[in-house]
Design an enzyme around this catalytic site. Structure first.
Site, PDB file in Angstrom:
ATOM      1  CG  ASN A 205      -1.749   1.307   1.293  1.00 54.70           C
ATOM      2  OD1 ASN A 205      -1.887   1.987   0.338  1.00 54.70           O
ATOM      3  ND2 ASN A 205      -2.808   1.177   2.273  1.00 54.70           N
TER       4      ASN A 205
ATOM      5  NE  ARG B   1      -6.126   1.422  -0.256  1.00 54.45           N
ATOM      6  CZ  ARG B   1      -6.114   2.751   0.218  1.00 54.45           C
ATOM      7  NH1 ARG B   1      -5.099   3.201   0.723  1.00 54.45           N
ATOM      8  NH2 ARG B   1      -7.271   3.420   0.124  1.00 54.45           N
TER       9      ARG B   1
ATOM     10  CG  HIS C 205     -12.755   3.578   2.664  1.00 47.86           C
ATOM     11  ND1 HIS C 205     -13.435   4.563   3.132  1.00 47.86           N
ATOM     12  CD2 HIS C 205     -11.546   3.892   2.923  1.00 47.86           C
ATOM     13  CE1 HIS C 205     -12.647   5.438   4.022  1.00 47.86           C
ATOM     14  NE2 HIS C 205     -11.556   4.834   3.706  1.00 47.86           N
TER      15      HIS C 205
ATOM     16  N   GLY D 235     -10.491   8.431   7.704  1.00 48.35           N
ATOM     17  CA  GLY D 235     -11.099   8.676   6.555  1.00 48.35           C
ATOM     18  C   GLY D 235     -12.671   7.844   6.674  1.00 48.35           C
TER      19      GLY D 235
ATOM     20  NE  ARG E  69     -10.060  12.939   2.790  1.00 47.56           N
ATOM     21  CZ  ARG E  69      -9.929  11.836   2.844  1.00 47.56           C
ATOM     22  NH1 ARG E  69     -10.717  10.881   3.230  1.00 47.56           N
ATOM     23  NH2 ARG E  69      -8.783  11.442   2.397  1.00 47.56           N
TER      24      ARG E  69
ATOM     25  NE  ARG F  90      -7.598   6.023  20.423  1.00 52.35           N
ATOM     26  CZ  ARG F  90      -6.546   5.489  20.026  1.00 52.35           C
ATOM     27  NH1 ARG F  90      -6.120   4.270  20.179  1.00 52.35           N
ATOM     28  NH2 ARG F  90      -6.238   5.845  18.910  1.00 52.35           N
TER      29      ARG F  90
ATOM     30  N   GLY G 274     -15.249   2.655  14.025  1.00 54.21           N
ATOM     31  CA  GLY G 274     -16.355   1.689  13.899  1.00 54.21           C
ATOM     32  C   GLY G 274     -16.046   0.459  14.805  1.00 54.21           C
TER      33      GLY G 274
ATOM     34  CD  GLU H 110      -8.932  -0.858   3.994  1.00 52.41           C
ATOM     35  OE1 GLU H 110      -8.895  -0.763   4.996  1.00 52.41           O
ATOM     36  OE2 GLU H 110      -9.199  -0.240   3.125  1.00 52.41           O
TER      37      GLU H 110
HETATM   38  P1  ADP Z   1      -7.215   4.963   8.710  1.00 50.50           P
HETATM   39  O1  ADP Z   1      -8.316   5.568   7.759  1.00 50.50           O
HETATM   40  O2  ADP Z   1      -6.037   5.837   8.853  1.00 50.50           O
HETATM   41  O3  ADP Z   1      -6.655   3.707   8.141  1.00 50.50           O
HETATM   42  P2  ADP Z   1      -8.274   3.596  11.072  1.00 50.50           P
HETATM   43  O4  ADP Z   1      -9.249   2.909  10.606  1.00 50.50           O
HETATM   44  O5  ADP Z   1      -7.007   2.788  11.612  1.00 50.50           O
HETATM   45  O6  ADP Z   1      -7.813   4.737  10.141  1.00 50.50           O
HETATM   46  O7  ADP Z   1      -8.785   4.474  12.149  1.00 50.50           O
HETATM   47  C1  ADP Z   1      -8.333   5.467  12.860  1.00 50.50           C
HETATM   48  C2  ADP Z   1      -9.039   6.111  13.951  1.00 50.50           C
HETATM   49  O8  ADP Z   1      -9.765   5.036  14.745  1.00 50.50           O
HETATM   50  C3  ADP Z   1      -8.475   7.231  14.916  1.00 50.50           C
HETATM   51  O9  ADP Z   1      -8.196   8.237  14.394  1.00 50.50           O
HETATM   52  C4  ADP Z   1      -9.322   7.027  16.023  1.00 50.50           C
HETATM   53  O10 ADP Z   1     -10.171   8.308  16.069  1.00 50.50           O
HETATM   54  C5  ADP Z   1      -9.972   5.772  15.867  1.00 50.50           C
HETATM   55  N1  ADP Z   1      -9.866   4.741  17.025  1.00 50.50           N
HETATM   56  C6  ADP Z   1      -8.556   3.976  17.200  1.00 50.50           C
HETATM   57  N2  ADP Z   1      -8.618   3.236  18.330  1.00 50.50           N
HETATM   58  C7  ADP Z   1      -9.939   3.660  18.926  1.00 50.50           C
HETATM   59  C8  ADP Z   1     -10.724   3.602  20.218  1.00 50.50           C
HETATM   60  N3  ADP Z   1     -10.004   2.561  20.876  1.00 50.50           N
HETATM   61  N4  ADP Z   1     -11.515   4.172  20.445  1.00 50.50           N
HETATM   62  C9  ADP Z   1     -12.220   5.187  19.683  1.00 50.50           C
HETATM   63  N5  ADP Z   1     -11.588   5.353  18.675  1.00 50.50           N
HETATM   64  C10 ADP Z   1     -10.520   4.891  18.185  1.00 50.50           C
END
Ligand code: ADP
Length: 400
Positions: free
Chosen positions: A11, A93, A182, A214, A243, A286, A334, A386
């Site tokens: 990636n 990717r 995505h 994202g 964004r 968080r 999520g 992914e």
């Molecule tokens: P990317 O789009 O960079 O691949 P990720 O899917 O790794 O992102 O998600 C990153 C985001 O997930 C972080 O910016 C944070 O807001 C959120 N995150 C990660 N761990 C936690 C957690 N334990 N509780 C709440 N939010 C979290």
């Protein structure tokens, strides 16, 4: 000797390369790694072998070629060298495949030219992906290289959902339409959700909420994507880390006329200084939740705006699908933020949606239901992967 059974997933971003080496016999990870800040004095490589200690190296890595060579050295030190006959293919990717690529594709010169032709619609992403492909080709010219496109899963979106209501000639001349991104994650998560429900993909309608830094939503009917929230670029749709997601497009020319901002400045404002960061200064959920719990009003408003947008999309996609069997939460927020899931589903009982607080609070890396027993519509947490999806699609294409 056994057949080649390893796949390297790459990636490549503008200043980073993430890599994973997988063994497709059991879909296990042999090693993962990240090279970041390529081209700077402070480049960093973090290599994590499946067996053994994490290794970190710092110091300038000049370009993508050096980055991939550095990764290859780490893999070789683990006995997983890229010159191994066990390597079956390299899966890349690629962010933008336009309308041309609806499937993973073995990369030829012609395919590479097509990916280059899409640079105007993906100026930040496709050039880095192309650099990654060229570098990998130079390293192993004999090996199949496969492009797995972030847009591919969305090519089934019907024309009435993909076309913007603007002048057709202008749109077509500049290839302006909804492409969505995505896609690899939406494909993987919608399939895994059907598995979780123990039903055939063809019987299940799912709303997938990919909430990372994202973020995007998609509506998947019987395994085919019919709507998604990102558009020509990843800017449209949900509120994201940095964004804005949906805004009145007139905001852009208003900013130009009234604030004297250039197109590039507005681009940076909407892509990098908006969303959660623009609203409250933080984009880590968080931290935002911690501030909300301490009574911080800006963080509370940012959280409310984030959740309100999610609800709007759940409602809209329920109408698009007609019947919803599951809502699946995935990616960093999520998968990990119980408060976001709870707030996004709260008040949607009329749609058959509810979250069980105990199930929602449980932590696990496995796909799981968080709706109450016997709920009309399943609400699920389905961790995305992914890289595994890219490896699987790549291997399926080259292994026969
Ligand atoms: P990317 O789009 O960079 O691949 P990720 O899917 O790794 O992102 O998600 C990153 C985001 O997930 C972080 O910016 C944070 O807001 C959120 N995150 C990660 N761990 C936690 C957690 N334990 N509780 C709440 N939010 C979290």
């Amino acid at each position: 000797m056994t057949d080649p059974h390893r796949v390297l997933v790459l990636n490549s971003g503008s200043s980073s390369v993430k890599y994973q080496l997988l063994d497709m016999r059991d879909r296990s990870r042999l090693a993962t790694g990240l090279v970041e800040r390529i081209g700077e004095a402070t480049s960093r490589l973090v290599h994590t072998p499946a067996a053994g200690q994490v290794r970190e190296r710092t110091g300038r890595i000049a370009d993508h070629e050096q980055a991939l060579k550095a990764a290859a050295r780490e893999l070789a030190a683990d006995g997983l060298g890229l010159d191994s006959p066990e390597l079956a293919a390299i899966g890349h990717r690629v962010v933008h495949g336009g309308l041309r690529f609806s499937e993973p594709t073995v990369i030829t010169d012609e395919v590479l030219t097509e990916i280059e032709r899409l640079v105007p619609v993906a100026p930040l992403h496709n050039p880095a992906n192309i650099t990654g492909i060229r570098t990998a080709q130079a390293l192993r010219p004999d090996l199949p290289q496969v492009a797995v496109f972030d847009t591919a899963f969305h090519t089934t979106i019907p024309e009435h959902a993909a076309r913007y209501a603007i002048d057709v000639a202008t749109a077509d001349a500049h290839r302006i339409r909804r492409y969505g991104f995505h896609g690899t994650s939406h494909a993987y998560v919608s399939r895994r959700t059907a598995e979780l429900l123990d039903r055939p993909v063809a019987d299940v309608n799912v709303i997938v909420l990919h909430l990372g830094n994202g973020a995007s939503a998609s509506a998947v009917a019987a395994g085919r994507c019919v709507e998604t929230s990102m558009g020509l670029t990843p800017l449209e749709g949900l509120v994201m880390g940095t964004r804005s997601g949906d805004i009145d497009p007139a905001v852009t020319f208003h900013l130009k006329r009234v604030a004297g901002m250039s197109a590039d400045e507005i681009d940076v404002l909407l892509n990098k200084k908006s969303g959660l960061v623009g609203l409250c200064g933080d984009n880590d959920m968080r931290e935002i939740r911690r501030r909300v719990d301490e009574g911080d009003e800006r963080a509370a408003l940012a959280f409310a705006i984030y959740v309100h947008r999610l609800k709007k999309y759940i409602g809209a996609y329920s109408a698009v699908l007609g019947r919803v069997d599951a809502v699946a939460f995935t990616a960093g927020i999520g998968e990990n933020s119980a408060p976001v899931r709870e707030a996004a589903i709260a008040g949607l009982e009329g749609f058959g949606l509810a979250v069980d607080p105990v199930r929602n609070a449980a932590r696990s890396g496995e796909p799981r239901l968080i709706s109450p027993e016997g709920a009309g519509v399943a609400v699920a947490v389905v961790p995305t992967d992914e890289e595994l999806e890219i490896a699987g699609q790549t291997f399926a294409l080259v292994h026969n």
